[in-house]
Design a protein around this motif. Structure first.
Motif, PDB file in Angstrom:
ATOM      1  N   GLN A 257      -0.885  11.346  18.030  1.00  0.00           N
ATOM      2  CA  GLN A 257       0.294  12.055  17.530  1.00  0.00           C
ATOM      3  C   GLN A 257      -0.136  13.356  16.852  1.00  0.00           C
ATOM      4  O   GLN A 257      -1.178  13.409  16.201  1.00  0.00           O
ATOM      5  CB  GLN A 257       1.068  11.180  16.551  1.00  0.00           C
ATOM      6  N   ILE A 402      -3.474  13.704  23.346  1.00  0.00           N
ATOM      7  CA  ILE A 402      -2.140  14.031  22.843  1.00  0.00           C
ATOM      8  C   ILE A 402      -1.086  13.129  23.475  1.00  0.00           C
ATOM      9  O   ILE A 402      -0.967  13.052  24.693  1.00  0.00           O
ATOM     10  CB  ILE A 402      -1.805  15.505  23.119  1.00  0.00           C
ATOM     11  N   SER A 403      -0.333  12.434  22.628  1.00  0.00           N
ATOM     12  CA  SER A 403       0.756  11.589  23.115  1.00  0.00           C
ATOM     13  C   SER A 403       2.115  12.149  22.744  1.00  0.00           C
ATOM     14  O   SER A 403       3.098  11.926  23.449  1.00  0.00           O
ATOM     15  CB  SER A 403       0.622  10.161  22.561  1.00  0.00           C
ATOM     16  N   SER A 404       2.188  12.889  21.630  1.00  0.00           N
ATOM     17  CA  SER A 404       3.465  13.476  21.219  1.00  0.00           C
ATOM     18  C   SER A 404       3.205  14.606  20.239  1.00  0.00           C
ATOM     19  O   SER A 404       2.192  14.625  19.548  1.00  0.00           O
ATOM     20  CB  SER A 404       4.365  12.425  20.567  1.00  0.00           C
ATOM     21  N   ILE A 405       4.133  15.561  20.218  1.00  0.00           N
ATOM     22  CA  ILE A 405       4.060  16.683  19.281  1.00  0.00           C
ATOM     23  C   ILE A 405       5.377  16.748  18.525  1.00  0.00           C
ATOM     24  O   ILE A 405       6.454  16.766  19.131  1.00  0.00           O
ATOM     25  CB  ILE A 405       3.812  18.017  20.011  1.00  0.00           C
ATOM     26  N   ALA A 423       4.657  23.087  25.412  1.00  0.00           N
ATOM     27  CA  ALA A 423       5.026  21.812  26.019  1.00  0.00           C
ATOM     28  C   ALA A 423       4.528  21.731  27.462  1.00  0.00           C
ATOM     29  O   ALA A 423       3.990  20.704  27.893  1.00  0.00           O
ATOM     30  CB  ALA A 423       6.535  21.625  25.962  1.00  0.00           C
ATOM     31  N   THR A 426       0.542  21.646  27.721  1.00  0.00           N
ATOM     32  CA  THR A 426      -0.047  20.398  27.229  1.00  0.00           C
ATOM     33  C   THR A 426       0.595  19.171  27.869  1.00  0.00           C
ATOM     34  O   THR A 426       0.165  18.047  27.626  1.00  0.00           O
ATOM     35  CB  THR A 426       0.097  20.282  25.699  1.00  0.00           C
ATOM     36  N   ASN A 427       1.647  19.419  28.676  1.00  0.00           N
ATOM     37  CA  ASN A 427       2.409  18.335  29.313  1.00  0.00           C
ATOM     38  C   ASN A 427       2.899  17.337  28.273  1.00  0.00           C
ATOM     39  O   ASN A 427       2.805  16.119  28.451  1.00  0.00           O
ATOM     40  CB  ASN A 427       1.575  17.624  30.377  1.00  0.00           C
ATOM     41  N   SER A 428       3.419  17.865  27.180  1.00  0.00           N
ATOM     42  CA  SER A 428       3.899  17.026  26.082  1.00  0.00           C
ATOM     43  C   SER A 428       5.301  17.449  25.661  1.00  0.00           C
ATOM     44  O   SER A 428       5.613  18.639  25.609  1.00  0.00           O
ATOM     45  CB  SER A 428       2.968  17.136  24.860  1.00  0.00           C
ATOM     46  N   GLN A 429       6.114  16.482  25.349  1.00  0.00           N
ATOM     47  CA  GLN A 429       7.422  16.763  24.778  1.00  0.00           C
ATOM     48  C   GLN A 429       7.244  17.211  23.332  1.00  0.00           C
ATOM     49  O   GLN A 429       6.420  16.666  22.601  1.00  0.00           O
ATOM     50  CB  GLN A 429       8.264  15.493  24.829  1.00  0.00           C
ATOM     51  N   GLU A 469      11.096  20.125  26.634  1.00  0.00           N
ATOM     52  CA  GLU A 469      10.421  19.359  27.674  1.00  0.00           C
ATOM     53  C   GLU A 469       9.495  20.279  28.476  1.00  0.00           C
ATOM     54  O   GLU A 469       9.774  21.467  28.645  1.00  0.00           O
ATOM     55  CB  GLU A 469      11.442  18.735  28.628  1.00  0.00           C
TER      56      GLU A 469
END
Length: 494
Positions: A257, A402-405, A423, A426-429, A469
């Motif tokens: 996180q 990285i799992s979430s930002i 986003a 990093t391919n992160s929401q 997204e």
């Protein structure tokens, strides 16, 4: 019934109330309205009077209760967040012996570098996860070397939050998280790095009693109650530095996180479960608020100096008075990559993540026949976003997956270009949450008291205000980033 949280900043003191029933935000007060003064009697020095923090806290506390018609008897307890890395020294009468040397003071850089060598670089990295740097311990050594008459009168030294707790309770107490911020916590011993202090000629007995971040850290005494307007006898249940606390406020507590901040400077604070570091010269590793030896939670802190200050400079100097929203809207008219225009946003001092490189910001590939003001706005947002992504690549070298930002409510993360770029790359929401450090500190105190099962429950009333997204097609973003990164490498190698 309520819990109260304080955020001791270098600009102002914030006080926030939350409901004891569900942790929901009730109200907040701030004092002073103008920024507190920072004294700099020599270049690169920065000091503040700790008693002014206390006086302003008392005003903010009374203002908060009065404006909301709250009976002080309805306050159950206290949480404290504070500016990191500062140094306060008190005598046996528990009064400050000199002004606090605060976070942005850089007088002790050479002392920290020398201590890194004499203590042993390998041992410092393995045990401290950092070099001593220009942090709290190095500032204390500066006092010992330059103000021996003051050093010899020190009863305890502490961090800014420790001092506020002292004023409330009369007790000198600190935390493992706080000691790690000052680069004094041995992660292998899971105790004070007394060997480091002794090697620097510092008496370990000057360190306050150590208690967990989530625990009773004092009871408000009669004097603290009279001055603050709070009830006598309530507990101080939590304290942490501002960046770990900001992460906690966003319920960023587990590996993978990330809590991000896009203010004057930018901060990426990632949680890792590993007690090691590969990038100690570019990031700092601290014990997170929920750290324990059995379940290590390490906050990997990466700071980017030239972020919001760059966009602010462009607004003030080049935008002809338009608002940030208008700048963002104009930037949206320009394609990804800004038609080749690039900005390296490193014009606010030495950048630690760039090995303390400091040659200023750069505007590259400017074409007077192509580029307009809108291109500058977009290139600025992209350059700041790219620097965040570059920093997150450094964090991957630390084993951070990285799992979430999550981010608080600030202008940069509300800019679609900025957040969408991060986003996508990093391919992160990215979730934007409306909260503050003072609110987080109040909730953490309630959790420590047992009012909530975990911080997720304590923050359950917070709502995600905005979500960014990743774009499905990332190639054009990737191409622009790689070109920017190529320019950055040329900048670093010149």
């Amino acid at each position: 019934m309520y819990w109260i949280g304080f955020d001791i900043g270098s600009s102002s003191i914030k006080a926030a109330l939350i409901s004891a029933d569900d942790g929901s935000f009730v109200s907040m007060a701030q004092y002073p309205e103008k920024e507190m003064a920072i004294t700099s009697i020599k270049p690169d020095w920065a000091e503040q009077d700790p008693e002014v923090w206390w006086q302003n806290l008392c005003i903010a506390s009374k203002k908060l209760l009065f404006e909301n018609s709250i009976d002080k008897k309805d306050i159950k307890g206290i949480g404290i967040s504070y500016q990191m890395h500062g140094l306060v020294v008190v005598g046996k009468d528990l009064k400050p012996l000199r002004p606090s040397i605060i976070w942005c003071d850089s007088r002790a850089i050479e002392i920290g570098d020398q201590l890194f060598k004499t203590a042993g670089a390998e041992k410092c990295v393995e045990h401290l996860l950092n070099s001593p740097g220009n942090f709290t311990l190095s500032k204390l050594i500066w006092i010992k070397e330059n103000e021996p008459e003051i050093y010899n009168r020190i009863y305890k030294f502490m961090l800014p939050g420790d001092f506020i707790a002292l004023k409330l309770s009369g007790e000198c107490v600190t935390t493992p998280s706080g000691l790690s911020e000052g680069i004094m916590w041995d992660f292998k011993k899971n105790d004070l790095a007394d060997w480091l202090l002794e090697g620097a000629g510092i008496d370990p007995s000057l360190v306050p009693e150590i208690r967990p971040s989530f625990s009773e850290q004092g009871i408000v005494n009669k004097q603290g109650a009279v001055e603050s307007g709070l009830p006598e006898g309530i507990p101080i249940m939590y304290r942490a530095g501002d960046q770990p606390n900001n992460a906690l406020s966003l319920n960023v507590m587990e590996p993978g996180q990330i809590a991000a901040t896009g203010g004057t400077s930018g901060v990426v604070y990632a949680i890792s479960g590993q007690k090691n570091t590969n990038e100690h010269t570019r990031i700092n590793s601290f014990a997170h608020t929920n750290y324990s030896s059995e379940h290590p939670r390490i906050g990997k802190l990466l700071c980017i100096n030239g972020t919001g200050i760059q966009y602010s400079w462009i607004k003030n100097e080049l935008s002809n008075g338009i608002s940030y929203n208008q700048m963002n809207q104009e930037a949206e008219t320009v394609p990804i990559g800004s038609n080749g225009l690039q900005i390296l946003p490193f014009g606010n001092g030495a950048e630690r993540m760039l090995e303390n490189y400091n040659k200023g910001s750069r505007i590259l590939n400017l074409n007077f026949n192509v580029h307009k003001a809108a291109h500058i706005y977009r290139a600025a947002l992209e350059g700041i976003a790219f620097s965040f992504v570059y920093g997150m690549e450094i964090l991957k070298n630390e084993g951070v997956n990285i799992s979430s930002i999550k981010a608080g409510n600030d202008n940069l993360f509300r800019a679609e270009i900025f957040s969408k770029t991060i986003a996508t790359l990093t391919n992160s929401q990215i979730n934007i949450v409306e909260t503050t450090g003072a609110v987080g500190a109040a909730r953490a105190a309630a959790y420590a008291f047992g009012a909530f099962k975990n911080m997720g429950e304590a923050t359950a009333t917070d709502k995600v205000e905005l979500t960014h997204e990743p774009e499905i097609s990332a190639e054009v973003y990737r191409e622009a980033y790689l070109e920017w990164k190529k320019s950055l490498n040329e900048y670093l190698n010149n």
